[in-house]
Design a protein around this motif. Structure first.
Motif, short mmCIF file in Angstrom:
data_model
loop_
_atom_site.label_atom_id
_atom_site.label_comp_id
_atom_site.label_asym_id
_atom_site.label_seq_id
_atom_site.Cartn_x
_atom_site.Cartn_y
_atom_site.Cartn_z
N LEU A 142 -29.48 70.33 -22.21
CA LEU A 142 -30.36 70.99 -21.24
C LEU A 142 -31.65 70.22 -21.01
CD1 LEU A 142 -29.86 74.65 -22.50
CD2 LEU A 142 -28.71 73.49 -20.62
N LEU A 143 -31.67 68.97 -21.41
CA LEU A 143 -32.85 68.12 -21.22
C LEU A 143 -33.22 68.02 -19.74
CD1 LEU A 143 -34.86 65.96 -22.37
CD2 LEU A 143 -33.06 64.28 -21.95
N SER A 144 -34.53 68.06 -19.46
CA SER A 144 -34.99 67.94 -18.07
C SER A 144 -35.40 66.51 -17.78
CB SER A 144 -36.18 68.88 -17.82
OG SER A 144 -37.33 68.41 -18.49
N ARG A 145 -35.32 66.13 -16.52
CA ARG A 145 -35.75 64.80 -16.12
C ARG A 145 -37.25 64.64 -16.29
NH1 ARG A 145 -32.81 63.83 -10.45
NH2 ARG A 145 -31.80 65.83 -10.74
N ARG A 146 -37.98 65.74 -16.25
CA ARG A 146 -39.42 65.68 -16.44
C ARG A 146 -39.76 65.11 -17.81
NH1 ARG A 146 -42.77 67.63 -20.29
NH2 ARG A 146 -41.67 69.62 -20.26
N VAL A 147 -39.05 65.56 -18.85
CA VAL A 147 -39.31 65.08 -20.20
C VAL A 147 -38.96 63.59 -20.31
CG1 VAL A 147 -38.59 65.26 -22.63
CG2 VAL A 147 -38.99 67.34 -21.28
N ILE A 148 -37.84 63.19 -19.70
CA ILE A 148 -37.46 61.77 -19.71
C ILE A 148 -38.55 60.92 -19.07
CG2 ILE A 148 -35.80 60.07 -18.82
CD1 ILE A 148 -33.67 62.26 -18.92
N ASP A 149 -38.98 61.33 -17.89
CA ASP A 149 -39.99 60.56 -17.17
C ASP A 149 -41.31 60.49 -17.95
OD1 ASP A 149 -38.16 60.18 -15.17
OD2 ASP A 149 -38.96 61.74 -13.86
N ASP A 150 -41.68 61.59 -18.60
CA ASP A 150 -42.92 61.60 -19.39
C ASP A 150 -42.83 60.64 -20.57
OD1 ASP A 150 -43.97 63.43 -17.66
OD2 ASP A 150 -43.96 65.13 -19.06
N CYS A 151 -41.66 60.55 -21.18
CA CYS A 151 -41.47 59.63 -22.31
C CYS A 151 -41.61 58.18 -21.85
CB CYS A 151 -40.09 59.84 -22.94
SG CYS A 151 -39.95 61.33 -23.95
N VAL A 152 -40.96 57.87 -20.74
CA VAL A 152 -41.01 56.49 -20.24
C VAL A 152 -42.43 56.14 -19.82
CG1 VAL A 152 -40.16 54.91 -18.46
CG2 VAL A 152 -38.60 56.56 -19.51
N ALA A 153 -43.13 57.08 -19.19
CA ALA A 153 -44.51 56.83 -18.78
C ALA A 153 -45.41 56.60 -20.00
CB ALA A 153 -45.04 58.00 -17.96
#
Length: 499
Positions: free
Chosen positions: A122-133
């Protein structure tokens, strides 16, 4: 003259080496099906669609690599570059990933890597993008959420059992999630140092950095409650329900000229187009240059519950325009009453109009939509999440629309056909007025607002989604709320009536 600095490659490593012992399975829990798909497929789908991820590597439990290869091939995941066997432990699996990630890098070149548990679907793309940023500034990043529970520290005293020895300050406690993100050079160096420790053992990668590279700060990115780990039997049930309830914010509205560019020359067929939402959709699309066939019992004499009339309407539209790009069905009946007191004719009408008609429309529309890579748009009600007294027929058929949408979006994905479902809040339509009479001004959505959102969905690339339309939705307007947050908000709002 400044030189352009190339963006480092970002790879997601999906750690799928666990087994299904704790959920009582003979297969790895990441292969368990939730909401019609293997858990790992849901996880891979999120990374596949995350713009900040360049490629994906899967480390799978020994003996099950072919199972993942089949899933990847069938789903058409293009970012999955390698599927290899994981190690006997979490640390060994990470080390294998680090070794693979180092291949192909030039001397001195670094990369970003995100390690994520396959059983967090259920991971959101928001969390992915925040990690990469965050990796633009930090070398190590963790994802965590505040602890809602009080955490106690205990000690066992023989046969007397456990006793509390400490209660840490909850305000400083966090529950760790994944992904955990690193500069490749950092996590590699941490494991190299750890290799010199004969007692080395860790259950996650941030612990390795914390313990063996204590001078490297580990930044914390806010996770979310829905990023749960499927570990216990109850988790399987909860995750399945969350996927069932998942809803999506409506796409951003397009400019007037964009509507015209996208709809000119297109053919739209609307069943239930005599009045209400269907009529408004037809008028909007026609105003932007589409050829529209608005069909209804009271205007064109089209009965959606009669398959032959549905077939005739679609074949006529195709014969006259040479294409059908969008098929919309807003037709429905709302019959309220106790099931035991409902006559056979009313039951048959509800099932034919609310369930069998959309099924027949979908079946008849398939060949036309496959030709244009078009979209089928259906409608549900907020009552689909839980049936209630005196709405048994309506609620159950509206729940069926959600399942039909999700099933057909998968079934037709290979043909390029999109299938979505609109879930409007209580809306001012003739059907609702007939059932409930006049209601307070401002308490209902306008049918025009639902029609505008419907048009936005038709022109989007979404498929398999339930799109909530509400009068006031701060999460949706901010563009940051996850579908699950919206689903929860919708559930909380549903005590006050049926849409």
């Amino acid at each position: 003259m400044s030189q352009h600095i190339a963006k480092p490659r970002t790879t997601a490593v999906i750690l799928a080496g666990g087994t299904g012992q704790r959920v009582g399975l003979q297969i790895p829990k990441q292969l368990l099906k939730i909401a019609g798909k293997a858990v790992i497929e849901h996880t891979l789908t999120t990374f596949e669609h995350a713009d900040s991820i360049d490629d994906v590597i899967v480390l799978m439990a020994p003996g099950y690599v072919p199972d993942v290869e089949k899933i990847v091939a069938k789903a058409g995941f293009r970012k999955v570059s390698r599927i290899i066997e994981g190690g006997a432990t979490r640390n060994e699996t990470t080390e294998r990933a680090i070794s693979v990630l180092g291949e192909g890098l030039a001397e001195g070149e670094d990369a970003n890597v995100l390690f994520h548990d396959a059983v967090r679907p259920l991971l959101s793309r928001r969390v992915i993008d925040d990690c990469v940023a965050a990796l633009e500034r930090y070398q190590a990043v963790d994802v965590a959420i505040p602890s809602a529970d009080t955490i106690i520290v205990t000690r066992t005293h023989g046969e007397d059992g456990e006793f509390i020895t400490d209660i840490p300050d909850r305000s400083r406690l966090r529950r760790g999630q994944t992904p955990q993100a690193f500069k490749l050079s950092t996590i590699r160096r941490a494991y190299e140092v750890a290799a010199g420790d004969p007692n080395f053992q860790a259950t996650d990668d941030c612990t390795v950095v914390l313990r063996y590279l204590p001078d490297v700060p580990i930044h914390v990115v806010a996770g979310d409650e829905y990023n749960m780990k499927v570990t216990q039997p109850v988790d399987v049930f909860i995750a399945d329900k969350l996927f069932q309830l998942a809803s999506t914010a409506a796409p951003e509205q397009k400019g007037e000229e964009v509507y015209r560019q996208l709809l000119t020359g297109r053919t739209l067929v609307v069943f239930g187009g005599s009045y209400g939402i269907g009529k408004d959709i037809a008028e909007l699309a026609r105003g932007y240059g589409a050829t529209v066939y608005a069909l209804g019992r009271s205007t064109t004499g089209t009965h959606v519950e009669k398959p032959e009339e549905v077939d005739d309407a679609l074949s006529k539209a195709y014969a006259e325009t040479g294409r059908i790009d969008y098929v919309v069905n807003t037709a429905g009946v709302l019959r309220i009453g106790k099931l035991a007191e409902t006559d056979n004719a009313t039951i048959e009408e509800a099932l034919k109009v609310n369930y069998l008609a959309p099924v027949q429309i979908a079946r008849s529309a398939y060949k036309y939509l496959a030709e244009t890579k078009g979209q089928l748009l259906l409608y549900t009600s907020s009552s689909y999440t839980r049936g209630r007294a005196e709405y048994s027929l309506y609620s159950s058929t509206k729940a069926a629309m959600v399942n039909l949408t999700q099933a057909l979006s998968d079934e037709w994905a290979g043909d390029g056909i999109r299938v979505n479902c609109i879930n409007p809040e209580r809306t001012a339509t003739p059907m609702r007025t007939k059932a409930f009479g006049q209601e307070p001004a401002g308490s209902l959505l306008s049918s025009e607002a639902v029609a505008r959102t419907s048009l936005d969905v038709l022109l989007s690339e979404l498929t398999g989604h339930v799109i909530d339309v509400r009068q006031q939705d701060p999460t949706a307007s901010a563009g940051q709320g996850s579908g699950f947050e919206q689903a929860l908000a919708g559930v909380l709002d549903r005590h006050d009536g049926v849409a």
